[in-house]
Each structure stands twice: as structure tokens, then as C-alpha cells.
Scaffold this motif. Structure first.
Motif, PDB file in Angstrom:
ATOM      1  N   GLU A  32     -14.016   7.155   5.138  1.00 48.50           N
ATOM      2  CA  GLU A  32     -15.433   6.829   5.245  1.00 48.50           C
ATOM      3  C   GLU A  32     -15.686   5.702   6.247  1.00 48.50           C
ATOM      4  O   GLU A  32     -16.689   5.718   6.961  1.00 48.50           O
ATOM      5  CB  GLU A  32     -15.961   6.452   3.859  1.00 48.50           C
ATOM      6  N   ARG A 116     -11.901  13.324  -2.247  1.00 49.52           N
ATOM      7  CA  ARG A 116     -13.343  13.189  -2.466  1.00 49.52           C
ATOM      8  C   ARG A 116     -14.135  13.188  -1.161  1.00 49.52           C
ATOM      9  O   ARG A 116     -15.337  13.402  -1.170  1.00 49.52           O
ATOM     10  CB  ARG A 116     -13.648  11.866  -3.170  1.00 49.52           C
TER      11      ARG A 116
ATOM     12  N   ARG B  28     -14.344   5.348  -4.937  1.00 52.11           N
ATOM     13  CA  ARG B  28     -15.090   6.479  -4.384  1.00 52.11           C
ATOM     14  C   ARG B  28     -15.172   6.433  -2.857  1.00 52.11           C
ATOM     15  O   ARG B  28     -14.987   7.444  -2.183  1.00 52.11           O
ATOM     16  CB  ARG B  28     -16.512   6.500  -4.984  1.00 52.11           C
ATOM     17  N   HIS B  29     -15.459   5.249  -2.308  1.00 52.21           N
ATOM     18  CA  HIS B  29     -15.716   5.170  -0.864  1.00 52.21           C
ATOM     19  C   HIS B  29     -14.644   4.414  -0.087  1.00 52.21           C
ATOM     20  O   HIS B  29     -14.665   4.408   1.139  1.00 52.21           O
ATOM     21  CB  HIS B  29     -17.070   4.491  -0.621  1.00 52.21           C
ATOM     22  N   GLU B  32     -13.097  -0.767   2.417  1.00 54.38           N
ATOM     23  CA  GLU B  32     -13.709  -1.150   3.692  1.00 54.38           C
ATOM     24  C   GLU B  32     -15.132  -0.611   3.824  1.00 54.38           C
ATOM     25  O   GLU B  32     -16.005  -1.287   4.369  1.00 54.38           O
ATOM     26  CB  GLU B  32     -12.834  -0.652   4.842  1.00 54.38           C
ATOM     27  N   ALA B  33     -15.361   0.605   3.309  1.00 52.14           N
ATOM     28  CA  ALA B  33     -16.684   1.227   3.462  1.00 52.14           C
ATOM     29  C   ALA B  33     -17.696   0.691   2.443  1.00 52.14           C
ATOM     30  O   ALA B  33     -18.893   0.959   2.560  1.00 52.14           O
ATOM     31  CB  ALA B  33     -16.562   2.748   3.340  1.00 52.14           C
ATOM     32  N   LEU B 106      -8.576   4.270 -12.283  1.00 51.69           N
ATOM     33  CA  LEU B 106      -9.219   3.729 -11.081  1.00 51.69           C
ATOM     34  C   LEU B 106      -8.463   2.508 -10.569  1.00 51.69           C
ATOM     35  O   LEU B 106      -8.262   2.359  -9.367  1.00 51.69           O
ATOM     36  CB  LEU B 106     -10.680   3.360 -11.367  1.00 51.69           C
ATOM     37  N   PHE B 109      -5.432   3.734  -8.812  1.00 52.20           N
ATOM     38  CA  PHE B 109      -5.785   4.393  -7.557  1.00 52.20           C
ATOM     39  C   PHE B 109      -6.109   3.349  -6.480  1.00 52.20           C
ATOM     40  O   PHE B 109      -5.556   3.372  -5.374  1.00 52.20           O
ATOM     41  CB  PHE B 109      -6.989   5.306  -7.822  1.00 52.20           C
ATOM     42  N   ARG B 113      -3.926   2.161  -3.048  1.00 52.66           N
ATOM     43  CA  ARG B 113      -4.352   2.465  -1.685  1.00 52.66           C
ATOM     44  C   ARG B 113      -4.930   1.288  -0.914  1.00 52.66           C
ATOM     45  O   ARG B 113      -5.076   1.370   0.294  1.00 52.66           O
ATOM     46  CB  ARG B 113      -5.353   3.615  -1.688  1.00 52.66           C
ATOM     47  N   ARG B 116      -3.487  -2.850   1.824  1.00 54.54           N
ATOM     48  CA  ARG B 116      -3.755  -3.296   3.205  1.00 54.54           C
ATOM     49  C   ARG B 116      -5.070  -4.048   3.338  1.00 54.54           C
ATOM     50  O   ARG B 116      -5.298  -4.746   4.323  1.00 54.54           O
ATOM     51  CB  ARG B 116      -3.802  -2.112   4.155  1.00 54.54           C
TER      52      ARG B 116
END
Lengths: 200, 200
Positions: A32, A116, B28-29, B32-33, B106, B109, B113, B116
Motif C-alpha cells: 500500500e 489482503r 490491514r494496511h 508505513e501506509a 494480529l 502478523f 512483518r 524493518r
């Protein structure tokens, strides 16, 4: 027509560069947060020429994720070619799985976290392939159980466990690490047989 | 002073809501986003009041990731309290690991990820805790091997494999799935002993 061949070759190379740059950016910043302008900058291309090679950012993500599953399915098929013995088959399938994940860590990372980010049709295409891949392992364990060669408390959990081992490798494996790719692949083949409760 | 107590309570609740909303958005996004404005909108707070509770987006991410590792380390410690037998210890540590990942998908997850996304100091704090957690499993397998109770081709790979099983659970476990949390926890405890080559 060498001109045409060369142009196809260049286009293939360009598309591959764009895909590689996008993969790196998706892994680092997330799908995203990455823009087509970022991808263009990474390969030294502006918008109009970039769009000659790829339709959209979504198109690149879909190609990466569908391509990853197709490569895994293909590696699985090749690993099982001409193999009858179910213990050998499970070992080979696990080895192919682990080797792919050691070699394609970014694909595994992005494939795992960006499901997603896919639009509905692309997501279905990836999930269908994932189900088929997982089913390949489940069938092997089912066959081994029917032949009284494998002994598991749950066929489903055993297949998930073996698949998760490979995905874990993508998280921690480093080329310059203590253990070589071959050592890891070999040991994990052993661990899969342990998980399956293989005898004989 | 009930007024003060209530105000502390409200602040704690607010911070917890902000953390929960941020976790959902990061998952979800991507970190960074996600913007602080997104997080504020999710909990119905504007900038100035949001910043009374949290210093920055980085601060929220660090709390989530350090907090996750502290919770895992604590669960591990509690699982081993008063346990001498190394087989029982590995089973319990694995059960705690798998149960945490089934219940905090969550966190797992995002923790996996967004490493970084952490600034240097926070990243070091998380990596130190991860190393310590992984070392707990490695020590158990080492002890079992020394006692001739466990038999593994590589202590390091066996500990990675057991840890990766739990992280896999966070990816696919659903409360309304075919297998209950307890069934999965129990079966995975068995699988960990298989991976360790436990005998006797």
C-alpha cells in the motif's frame, strides 16, 4: 526477424526488472505504501514507459503472488515425478518446499502478508492455488496413513505444520548463515517425516 | 481519591483502544501506509488529544512489538514453573507458544512483518527479546539431548522448527475453524516432541 526477437527479449528483461524492483519495495515498505512512481524510479523509468510493460501496481502484485504459487505447484509436481513410495514422496515434496522458501524469501514474505492487498479475482486465484498446494501435502499424508506408514493425530494439522516449517525458513534463512541450504533442506525433510510419524 | 483513580483508568483504557486500533490498521494496511490521522479517526480522537496518550506512531509500533515479546517471554516462564522433566517442559513451552499465537494473531502478523519499520533502538530491543525467547527453546532441546531424551540432527533447526509451527498457527487459525484452540495446542505439543525426537 532478429529485431523482433531482440525487442521481445528486452521487453521480457524490462518486465522482470520491474517485477524485481516492485518485489523489493513491497517487501520493504508494504504494497500500500509503494507507488508506481517509486517502482518507476527504482528501474529508471517514467510513468508512460512503465505502463507499456505493466498495467498497474495491482497487476504487478498479482503476477508476483500467482507466479509464486505456480512455481511452488510446479516444484511439487516435479519433486514427485516417478516416485511411488509415500515416505520418499513426502521427503521430496518437503525438500522442494523448503528449498523454494530459502531461495525466494521476498516472494514468500510478500505472498504471506499482502493477500489482503489483492482485488477479489486475484485473491481467489491465489487462494485456489494455495488450497491445491496444501491439498497435495494432505493427500500424501492421507495415503501414508492408509498404508499404515504414517501416524498422525490430525492429517490437517500435520500438513499445516510441514508447510509452516518451510515458510519459517523464508523468515530466518541467510545465505551466509551457519547452515547451508542443503543442510536445512535435508534436515527439514527428516523433520517432516517425524511430524508424519513415519515408520519403516 | 476516586477522581484520580478514574482518570488513570480512563487513560489506560484510551491507550489500550489506541493500541488496538493501530494494531488493526497496521495489520490491514501496513505500518508505513497508516497515519496518526487514521489511528485518531478509528478511535474518534483528533491530533492534540491523541498525542496526550502516545508520543508517535513509532512509539505505538514499539509498544506493540516489545509488548508481544514480553508477553511471550512471560508465558514461557510461567509454563516452565516447577517443571523438572525436560519432555514435559518442551511440551508446555510449545503449548504456551502455540496458544499465544492462536490468541494474538494480529500481534504475531505485525510483529513478523514490521521489524524493518522500527527505529534502531526499538529494533534492538525486539531482537534481544526474540533471541532470548529462541534461546529458551534451544536450551530445552540441548538439555534433553544431554540427557539422551531428545535426538535431533541440529539443535538450532529443531528449535526454529518448533517456533515456526507456532507462528504458522497465527496465520491460519480461526476461532470458528474445524479444530479448537485446545486441540491445536495439544497436537502441536505432540509434534514438538516428535521434532525433538523425544523418547521414553
Amino acid at each position: 526477424m532478429p529485431g523482433v526477437v531482440r525487442s521481445v527479449g528486452q521487453d521480457g528483461t524490462r518486465s522482470a526488472s520491474i517485477r524485481a524492483a516492485a518485489l523489493e519495495l513491497f517487501a520493504r515498505h508494504g504494497y500500500e505504501a509503494t507507488t508506481m512512481a517509486d517502482i518507476g524510479a527504482a528501474v529508471g523509468m517514467r510513468g508512460p514507459s512503465l505502463y507499456k510493460h505493466v498495467a498497474s501496481k495491482q497487476d504487478i502484485l498479482a503476477r508476483i503472488m500467482v507466479g509464486t504459487m505456480d512455481a511452488l505447484l510446479d516444484a511439487h509436481r516435479v519433486a514427485l515425478l516417478g516416485v511411488d513410495d509415500v515416505t520418499v514422496a513426502l521427503r521430496r515434496a518437503t525438500e522442494a518446499h523448503v528449498r523454494y522458501h530459502a531461495r525466494h524469501r521476498l516472494e514468500a514474505f510478500v505472498g504471506n502478508r499482502e493477500i489482503r492487498g489483492l482485488t477479489e479475482g486475484h485473491r481467489r486465484a491465489v487462494l485456489r492455488r494455495r488450497a491445491s498446494y496444501e491439498n497435495g501435502f494432505r493427500q500424501l499424508i492421507t495415503r501414508g496413513t492408509e498404508q499404515d506408514r504414517f501416524h498422525v493425530p490430525s492429517i490437517r494439522l500435520a500438513s499445516y505444520a510441514i508447510l509452516d516449517l518451510g515458510m519459517g525458513v523464508a523468515n530466518w534463512y541467510r545465505e551466509d548463515g551457519e547452515l547451508s541450504e542443503d543442510q536445512i533442506v535435508w534436515h527439514y525433510g527428516d523433520l517432516a517425516l517425524r511430524i508424519a510419524g513415519a515408520t519403516g
